[in-house]
Design a protein around this motif. Sequence first.
Motif, PDB file in Angstrom:
ATOM      1  N   LYS A 153       0.823  -1.210   0.000  1.00 49.93           N
ATOM      2  CA  LYS A 153       0.000   0.000   0.000  1.00 49.93           C
ATOM      3  C   LYS A 153       0.858   1.261   0.000  1.00 49.93           C
ATOM      4  O   LYS A 153       0.589   2.206  -0.732  1.00 49.93           O
ATOM      5  CB  LYS A 153      -0.929   0.017   1.215  1.00 49.93           C
ATOM      6  N   LYS A 154       1.885   1.280   0.833  1.00 44.38           N
ATOM      7  CA  LYS A 154       2.737   2.471   0.927  1.00 44.38           C
ATOM      8  C   LYS A 154       3.641   2.628  -0.290  1.00 44.38           C
ATOM      9  O   LYS A 154       4.045   3.736  -0.615  1.00 44.38           O
ATOM     10  CB  LYS A 154       3.584   2.421   2.200  1.00 44.38           C
ATOM     11  N   ASN A 174       2.827   1.938  -3.406  1.00 46.55           N
ATOM     12  CA  ASN A 174       2.075   2.220  -4.628  1.00 46.55           C
ATOM     13  C   ASN A 174       2.406   1.203  -5.723  1.00 46.55           C
ATOM     14  O   ASN A 174       2.686   1.570  -6.870  1.00 46.55           O
ATOM     15  CB  ASN A 174       2.343   3.643  -5.095  1.00 46.55           C
ATOM     16  N   PRO A 193       1.918  -1.610  -8.572  1.00 45.45           N
ATOM     17  CA  PRO A 193       0.861  -1.893  -9.558  1.00 45.45           C
ATOM     18  C   PRO A 193       0.123  -3.197  -9.241  1.00 45.45           C
ATOM     19  O   PRO A 193       0.612  -4.056  -8.496  1.00 45.45           O
ATOM     20  CB  PRO A 193       1.608  -2.025 -10.882  1.00 45.45           C
ATOM     21  N   LYS A 194      -1.052  -3.346  -9.850  1.00 42.04           N
ATOM     22  CA  LYS A 194      -1.914  -4.501  -9.555  1.00 42.04           C
ATOM     23  C   LYS A 194      -1.224  -5.825  -9.878  1.00 42.04           C
ATOM     24  O   LYS A 194      -1.329  -6.793  -9.120  1.00 42.04           O
ATOM     25  CB  LYS A 194      -3.222  -4.380 -10.330  1.00 42.04           C
ATOM     26  N   ARG A 237       1.142  -6.736  -7.110  1.00 43.35           N
ATOM     27  CA  ARG A 237       0.428  -7.177  -5.905  1.00 43.35           C
ATOM     28  C   ARG A 237      -0.047  -8.621  -6.056  1.00 43.35           C
ATOM     29  O   ARG A 237       0.073  -9.419  -5.124  1.00 43.35           O
ATOM     30  CB  ARG A 237      -0.773  -6.279  -5.648  1.00 43.35           C
TER      31      ARG A 237
END
Length: 72
Positions: free
Chosen positions: A34-35, A37, A39-40, A43
């Motif tokens: 989260k911190k 940033n 990309p999908k 993740r």
Amino acid sequence: MFAENLEQIESLMTNFAIAALFVLIGLAIQDVLKKGNVPKFGRIAVWLVLFLGMLGFIAKGIIQFVLEAQLQ
């Protein structure tokens, strides 16, 4: 009774400790993702690797249980 089941208790507590460790690792990874940033796709890759590691741990436990049951 306690001395007779000591090995099983140790095994159970080790499994719970490792499961708790997986949860803490997951929370740390979620915070970093989260911190950072991320990309999908990144993740998804990270969570897939974590899930596969946990799946391997569960499979090891099941295989160990089945083998020990067959030896008795």
